[in-house]
Design an enzyme around this catalytic site. Structure first.
Site, short mmCIF file in Angstrom:
data_model
loop_
_atom_site.label_atom_id
_atom_site.label_comp_id
_atom_site.label_asym_id
_atom_site.label_seq_id
_atom_site.Cartn_x
_atom_site.Cartn_y
_atom_site.Cartn_z
NE ARG A 54 29.58 35.76 50.06
CZ ARG A 54 30.86 35.45 50.19
NH1 ARG A 54 31.31 34.90 51.29
NH2 ARG A 54 31.70 35.68 49.19
NE ARG A 97 33.26 35.38 43.71
CZ ARG A 97 34.60 35.41 43.77
NH1 ARG A 97 35.31 35.24 42.67
NH2 ARG A 97 35.19 35.61 44.91
NE ARG A 145 38.21 31.81 45.32
CZ ARG A 145 37.59 32.56 46.23
NH1 ARG A 145 38.23 32.98 47.29
NH2 ARG A 145 36.32 32.90 46.06
CE LYS A 149 34.59 39.66 52.50
NZ LYS A 149 34.66 39.90 51.04
NE ARG A 180 40.94 35.63 45.20
CZ ARG A 180 39.85 35.82 45.93
NH1 ARG A 180 39.93 36.38 47.12
NH2 ARG A 180 38.67 35.48 45.45
P1 AMP Z 1 34.59 33.63 49.21
O1 AMP Z 1 35.79 32.79 49.33
O2 AMP Z 1 34.19 34.28 50.50
O3 AMP Z 1 34.66 34.62 48.06
O4 AMP Z 1 33.38 32.62 48.84
C1 AMP Z 1 33.41 31.86 47.68
C2 AMP Z 1 32.02 31.31 47.37
O5 AMP Z 1 31.60 30.46 48.46
C3 AMP Z 1 30.92 32.36 47.26
O6 AMP Z 1 30.84 32.94 45.96
C4 AMP Z 1 29.68 31.52 47.58
O7 AMP Z 1 29.33 30.69 46.51
C5 AMP Z 1 30.21 30.62 48.70
N1 AMP Z 1 30.04 31.24 50.04
C6 AMP Z 1 31.01 31.64 50.89
N2 AMP Z 1 30.49 32.15 52.01
C7 AMP Z 1 29.14 32.09 51.85
C8 AMP Z 1 28.04 32.49 52.66
N3 AMP Z 1 28.22 33.08 53.86
N4 AMP Z 1 26.79 32.24 52.18
C9 AMP Z 1 26.60 31.64 51.00
N5 AMP Z 1 27.59 31.27 50.19
C10 AMP Z 1 28.85 31.49 50.60
#
Ligand code: AMP
Length: 220
Positions: free
Chosen positions: A88, A171, A160, A13, A127
């Site tokens: 989410r 996750r 990361r 994404k 990544r």
């Molecule tokens: P991402 O970069 O989208 O994989 O997000 C990394 C982490 O940020 C996730 O595993 C969550 O801990 C937090 N996070 C990102 N977006 C959300 C969301 N919409 N709701 C809750 N936690 C989020």
């Protein structure tokens, strides 16, 4: 054009949002990036979010919805946006609906990246991201020109914290438990369009562009 990108972590994404938002001249809104920025800057939000993120859990809805709503008020979203990683949860989906009503705007489509678990794990474990500008690479699928250095700004590429094996597994479990139900939520509103997240970056970008053309969202 106002879009939501939905799918498991590692579906691609962020990579597609980065490329398409640049091509279309619209804002790329990644809640993950905004939260990581807050963690880095040690703001009150960052301090609260850090533990959840490091465990691969979701940050509470209220905190995330607040930053998204603020972000949607900024000028650069007037031409359109891609929401990457938000909503989410169903609760966040409802919050977004209300925020859009307040802004007197509507979503054009929700793109669901249907992706196998094997692809997600391979993508996340390989990544690497630029420490400075956040550009995304992959050791095998999208290597930088010079190993360990960003093509765009020459800064260091890092893994990361939440891309380690144990957190990745969590996750994916959290995605199944909290996020998957949004597929039906958006199907009901006839907004859902499905693409395969298992395809490589170039092929998938072509398919998404063709889909947007067919839907009349961009000109052929
Ligand atoms: P991402 O970069 O989208 O994989 O997000 C990394 C982490 O940020 C996730 O595993 C969550 O801990 C937090 N996070 C990102 N977006 C959300 C969301 N919409 N709701 C809750 N936690 C989020």
């Amino acid at each position: 054009m106002r879009l939501v990108f939905l799918g498991p972590p590692g579906a691609g994404k962020g990579t597609q949002a980065e490329v398409l938002s640049r091509d279309l001249g619209i804002a790329h809104i990644s809640t993950g990036d905004m939260l990581r920025e807050a963690v880095g800057a040690k703001t009150a939000l960052g301090v609260e979010a850090k533990g959840y993120m490091n465990r691969g859990e979701l940050v509470p809805d209220k905190l995330v919805a607040g930053i998204v709503e603020e972000r949607l008020k900024r000028d650069d979203v007037k031409k359109g946006f891609i929401l990457d990683g938000f909503p989410r949860t169903i609760e966040q989906g409802k919050m977004l609906k209300q925020a859009m009503e307040r802004l007197k705007a509507r979503l054009d489509a929700v793109l669901y990246f249907e992706t196998s678990e094997a692809t997600c794990i391979a993508r996340l474990s390989g990544r690497r991201v630029c420490k400075k500008c956040g550009a995304i690479y992959h050791l095998k699928n999208r290597p930088s020109k010079t190993a360990g250095k960003c093509d765009a700004c020459d800064s260091e590429l890092v893994q990361r914290k939440d891309d380690n094996e144990e957190t990745v597994k969590n996750r994916l479990v959290v995605y199944d438990r909290e996020t998957k139900d949004l597929i039906d939520f958006y199907k009901r509103d006839d907004l859902l369009r499905t693409v395969s997240g298992d395809l490589d970056v170039g092929e998938l970008k072509g398919i998404i562009t063709a889909l947007f053309e067919r839907e009349g969202l961009i000109r052929a």
